[in-house]
Design an enzyme around this catalytic site. Structure first.
Site, PDB file in Angstrom:
ATOM      1  N   PHE A 148       0.807  -1.224   0.000  1.00  0.00           N
ATOM      2  CA  PHE A 148       0.000   0.000   0.000  1.00  0.00           C
ATOM      3  C   PHE A 148       0.835   1.267   0.000  1.00  0.00           C
ATOM      4  O   PHE A 148       0.344   2.334  -0.355  1.00  0.00           O
ATOM      5  CB  PHE A 148      -0.937  -0.001   1.224  1.00  0.00           C
ATOM      6  CG  PHE A 148      -0.267   0.395   2.519  1.00  0.00           C
ATOM      7  CD1 PHE A 148      -0.089   1.744   2.838  1.00  0.00           C
ATOM      8  CD2 PHE A 148       0.213  -0.557   3.412  1.00  0.00           C
ATOM      9  CE1 PHE A 148       0.547   2.115   4.016  1.00  0.00           C
ATOM     10  CE2 PHE A 148       0.844  -0.195   4.590  1.00  0.00           C
ATOM     11  CZ  PHE A 148       1.005   1.155   4.887  1.00  0.00           C
ATOM     12  N   ARG A 176      -5.657  -1.386  -0.327  1.00  0.00           N
ATOM     13  CA  ARG A 176      -5.801  -0.199   0.525  1.00  0.00           C
ATOM     14  C   ARG A 176      -5.483   1.090  -0.249  1.00  0.00           C
ATOM     15  O   ARG A 176      -5.956   2.152   0.097  1.00  0.00           O
ATOM     16  CB  ARG A 176      -4.917  -0.334   1.759  1.00  0.00           C
ATOM     17  CG  ARG A 176      -5.515  -1.348   2.728  1.00  0.00           C
ATOM     18  CD  ARG A 176      -4.756  -1.438   4.012  1.00  0.00           C
ATOM     19  NE  ARG A 176      -3.554  -2.230   3.864  1.00  0.00           N
ATOM     20  CZ  ARG A 176      -2.704  -2.469   4.854  1.00  0.00           C
ATOM     21  NH1 ARG A 176      -2.916  -1.940   6.030  1.00  0.00           N
ATOM     22  NH2 ARG A 176      -1.643  -3.213   4.651  1.00  0.00           N
ATOM     23  N   CYS A 280       9.698   1.176   3.626  1.00  0.00           N
ATOM     24  CA  CYS A 280      10.571   0.023   3.897  1.00  0.00           C
ATOM     25  C   CYS A 280      12.007   0.471   4.102  1.00  0.00           C
ATOM     26  O   CYS A 280      12.849  -0.305   4.531  1.00  0.00           O
ATOM     27  CB  CYS A 280      10.485  -0.996   2.768  1.00  0.00           C
ATOM     28  SG  CYS A 280      11.266  -0.408   1.269  1.00  0.00           S
TER      29      CYS A 280
HETATM   30  P1  NAD Z   1       1.114  -6.734   2.823  1.00  0.00           P
HETATM   31  O1  NAD Z   1       2.072  -7.871   2.860  1.00  0.00           O
HETATM   32  O2  NAD Z   1      -0.014  -6.709   3.784  1.00  0.00           O
HETATM   33  O3  NAD Z   1       0.438  -6.629   1.370  1.00  0.00           O
HETATM   34  C1  NAD Z   1       1.215  -6.635   0.185  1.00  0.00           C
HETATM   35  C2  NAD Z   1       0.384  -7.221  -0.946  1.00  0.00           C
HETATM   36  O4  NAD Z   1       0.078  -8.588  -0.635  1.00  0.00           O
HETATM   37  C3  NAD Z   1      -0.947  -6.513  -1.171  1.00  0.00           C
HETATM   38  O5  NAD Z   1      -1.154  -6.382  -2.556  1.00  0.00           O
HETATM   39  C4  NAD Z   1      -1.966  -7.445  -0.514  1.00  0.00           C
HETATM   40  O6  NAD Z   1      -3.191  -7.444  -1.200  1.00  0.00           O
HETATM   41  C5  NAD Z   1      -1.324  -8.808  -0.611  1.00  0.00           C
HETATM   42  N1  NAD Z   1      -1.591  -9.650   0.561  1.00  0.00           N
HETATM   43  C6  NAD Z   1      -1.755  -9.249   1.858  1.00  0.00           C
HETATM   44  N2  NAD Z   1      -1.925 -10.308   2.669  1.00  0.00           N
HETATM   45  C7  NAD Z   1      -1.868 -11.405   1.880  1.00  0.00           C
HETATM   46  C8  NAD Z   1      -1.961 -12.806   2.132  1.00  0.00           C
HETATM   47  N3  NAD Z   1      -2.156 -13.277   3.365  1.00  0.00           N
HETATM   48  N4  NAD Z   1      -1.841 -13.649   1.086  1.00  0.00           N
HETATM   49  C9  NAD Z   1      -1.630 -13.203  -0.161  1.00  0.00           C
HETATM   50  N5  NAD Z   1      -1.537 -11.874  -0.462  1.00  0.00           N
HETATM   51  C10 NAD Z   1      -1.645 -10.997   0.541  1.00  0.00           C
HETATM   52  O7  NAD Z   1       1.990  -5.398   2.923  1.00  0.00           O
HETATM   53  P2  NAD Z   1       1.464  -3.906   3.098  1.00  0.00           P
HETATM   54  O8  NAD Z   1       0.963  -3.728   4.489  1.00  0.00           O
HETATM   55  O9  NAD Z   1       0.598  -3.527   1.961  1.00  0.00           O
HETATM   56  O10 NAD Z   1       2.833  -3.091   2.914  1.00  0.00           O
HETATM   57  C11 NAD Z   1       3.713  -2.823   3.977  1.00  0.00           C
HETATM   58  C12 NAD Z   1       4.828  -3.833   4.023  1.00  0.00           C
HETATM   59  O11 NAD Z   1       5.525  -3.824   2.785  1.00  0.00           O
HETATM   60  C13 NAD Z   1       5.866  -3.500   5.079  1.00  0.00           C
HETATM   61  O12 NAD Z   1       6.242  -4.689   5.716  1.00  0.00           O
HETATM   62  C14 NAD Z   1       7.019  -2.917   4.286  1.00  0.00           C
HETATM   63  O13 NAD Z   1       8.287  -3.050   4.888  1.00  0.00           O
HETATM   64  C15 NAD Z   1       6.922  -3.723   3.033  1.00  0.00           C
HETATM   65  N6  NAD Z   1       7.584  -3.046   1.924  1.00  0.00           N
HETATM   66  C16 NAD Z   1       8.759  -3.562   1.501  1.00  0.00           C
HETATM   67  C17 NAD Z   1       9.450  -2.937   0.484  1.00  0.00           C
HETATM   68  C18 NAD Z   1      10.770  -3.470   0.020  1.00  0.00           C
HETATM   69  O14 NAD Z   1      11.284  -2.955  -0.949  1.00  0.00           O
HETATM   70  N7  NAD Z   1      11.322  -4.476   0.662  1.00  0.00           N
HETATM   71  C19 NAD Z   1       8.920  -1.794  -0.114  1.00  0.00           C
HETATM   72  C20 NAD Z   1       7.705  -1.296   0.343  1.00  0.00           C
HETATM   73  C21 NAD Z   1       7.040  -1.943   1.377  1.00  0.00           C
END
Ligand code: NAD
Length: 477
Positions: A148, A176, A280
């Site tokens: 998100f 979201r 992140c």
């Molecule tokens: P999230 O893992 O909740 O969601 C990411 C994606 O996965 C979304 O599109 C969501 O629809 C999907 N998703 C969520 N739960 C799922 C499940 N149980 N099974 C399958 N798909 C699922 O992450 P978020 O809250 O949207 O984003 C924040 C997180 O992303 C933080 O942990 C942050 O550190 C990480 N992030 C990492 C980077 C990086 O480059 N490493 C960059 C940005 C954000």
């Protein structure tokens, strides 16, 4: 009501799909509804992408690049509109949103270099009368699953490089913050890309599972939290897909006693509280080495308590809201937990929670140790933990104890300390005297350890390698 994009058609999901409200986090108001598409909708998007693949993968590279240049021009033309969309449904300040859009467009700039990036190589007379040539081919239908927190930039990490390499794409934006991906897809079609080259299917877990299981999807790019990244990696690999899965972060900022306070204080504030800590690359733990803590605490306390919290589109605001009320409450619970574990609350931003919207102000906890939940787990909010270390060795050890290894940065005037840190710290993105060590589009972006599952990072030449497969041709006439 947001709709899916299947080929050239804007389409509602199959009957019976649930819908989720999309909020403006600065006011708490519902601004739209996003569908939670199911396997049938995903199948339609993948079929559209598979149908477009044959012609698109054989389209001349210069034609693909010409369209990419047009897309880039449209992104520039709609720059302010895209930034406003990000602020409206993510909450970050307009300046932060502009930064996000700019970094996203830089990947499109990089993708326009496809005529060079997609070149193979050749060795004639590899043995008597025999030549060998390496060609790059697209891999097929690719899918992108962003988080998100960067609703424009992270989709742009994915589909421009994939499509310029001849693949077709299915994007599943975060449920979201779905508006950025939806608008990007409209501009992409307006640029003249053939229908089906980019498809958008909105949804959450069910849509992701359907993409991971679909036999016609060849590659998955995922960015999100660590547990979901691990799951996506495992499932996609079990289904014989190539996968890059970027996960969560717990980033350390090491401050040496010789660091320049004029540089360090604003850098820590930017790193910890920029994007309301929902980044992140956010600095989460500042490790003060030796007497560094003496010069750090008072200025940090003063500056953090003066930061302006409010709606991201208001002039002068420095810290916007968090994404949802539940997430804000989760972050607040971490503050409580930290105090319960023995941390000292130096600045408490929880008074901002009484405002309308999903706010929590900059918060600082001192004397945090790596064993505490606040020292160990990703909080993803404007909470800075300060820990102490006697030496650089101890500080590196603290950072390396984390199961995550996205980013780490050091502030020092010593080249030797900086070099030692670079050599030993276990983070895929490492900074020396910079608050946020974000690689530009032409370098690979990713962490190490539990922050990343896969081998080829996103964008840079890793991105090109990820979205292409190599064929070696051995020729004798
Ligand atoms: P999230 O893992 O909740 O969601 C990411 C994606 O996965 C979304 O599109 C969501 O629809 C999907 N998703 C969520 N739960 C799922 C499940 N149980 N099974 C399958 N798909 C699922 O992450 P978020 O809250 O949207 O984003 C924040 C997180 O992303 C933080 O942990 C942050 O550190 C990480 N992030 C990492 C980077 C990086 O480059 N490493 C960059 C940005 C954000």
């Amino acid at each position: 009501m947001i709709r899916n994009l299947i080929g050239a058609e804007s389409r509602a999901p199959a009957d019976g799909a649930d819908w989720l409200p999309v909020y403006n986090p600065a006011t708490g108001e519902v601004i739209d509804q996003v569908p939670l598409s199911g396997a049938g909708d995903v199948d339609a998007a993948v079929r559209a992408a598979a149908g477009a693949y044959r012609d698109w993968s054989r389209t001349a590279v210069m034609d693909r690049v010409r369209l990419m240049f047009r897309f880039k021009a449209l992104l520039e033309e709609h720059f302010e509109e895209l930034a406003a969309i990000v602020t409206r449904h993510h909450g970050k300040t307009l300046d932060e949103a502009r930064g996000e859009v700019r970094r996203g467009i830089e990947v499109v700039d990089f993708a326009c270099g496809a005529p060079t990036l997609l070149q193979g190589r050749t060795l004639r007379d590899v043995s008597g009368g025999v030549d060998q040539d390496l060609y790059r081919y697209p891999v097929g239908v690719c899918a992108g699953i962003p988080p998100f927190n960067f609703p424009v930039m992270i989709p742009l990490w994915m589909f421009p490089l994939a499509v310029v390499a001849g693949n077709t794409f299915v994007l599943k934006p975060s449920e979201r913050t779905p508006l950025g991906g939806a608008r990007l897809a409209e501009l992409f079609l307006e640029a003249g890309f053939p229908p089906g080259v980019l498809n958008v299917v909105h949804g959450a877990r069910d849509a992701v599972e359907a993409l991971l299981a679909h036999p016609a999807v060849s590659a998955i790019s995922f960015v999100g939290s660590a547990p979901v990244a691990r799951h996506v990696y495992t499932q996609a690999a079990a289904n014989s897909k190539r996968v890059q899965a970027l996960g969560g972060a717990k980033n350390h900022i090491v401050v040496m006693p010789d660091a320049d306070p004029a540089l360090v204080i604003p850098a820590i504030l930017n790193s910890a509280f920029g994007n309301a800590g929902e980044r992140c690359l956010a600095g989460s733990v500042a490790v003060a080495v030796g007497r560094a803590a003496e010069g750090l605490l008072d200025p940090l306390r003063d500056a953090a308590s003066k930061m302006v919290v409010g709606p991201g589109d208001e002039e002068g605001v420095q810290v916007g809201p968090l994404i949802r009320a539940e997430h804000r409450d989760r972050v607040a619970a971490y503050v409580e937990k930290g105090v319960g574990e023995g941390a000292e609350l130096v600045v408490d931003g929880r008074h901002e929670m009484s405002r309308r919207g999903f706010f929590l102000g900059p918060t600082i906890l001192d004397r945090v140790t790596p064993g505490m939940a606040v020292g160990r787990e990703e909080i993803f909010g404007p909470v800075l933990s300060i820990s102490r270390a006697a030496t650089l060795d101890e500080a590196i050890e603290q950072a390396n104890q984390s199961s995550l290894g996205n980013m780490a940065t050091i502030f020092t005037r010593s080249g030797r300390a900086g070099r030692e840190f670079r050599e030993r710290v276990e983070s895929g993105m490492t900074g020396i005297n910079v608050p946020v060590a974000q690689p530009f589009a032409f370098f690979p972006f990713s962490g190490w350890k539990g922050s990343f599952f896969g081998d080829l990072h996103v964008h840079g030449t890793d991105g090109i390698d990820f979205y292409t497969r190599k064929k070696v041709v051995v020729t004798r006439w």
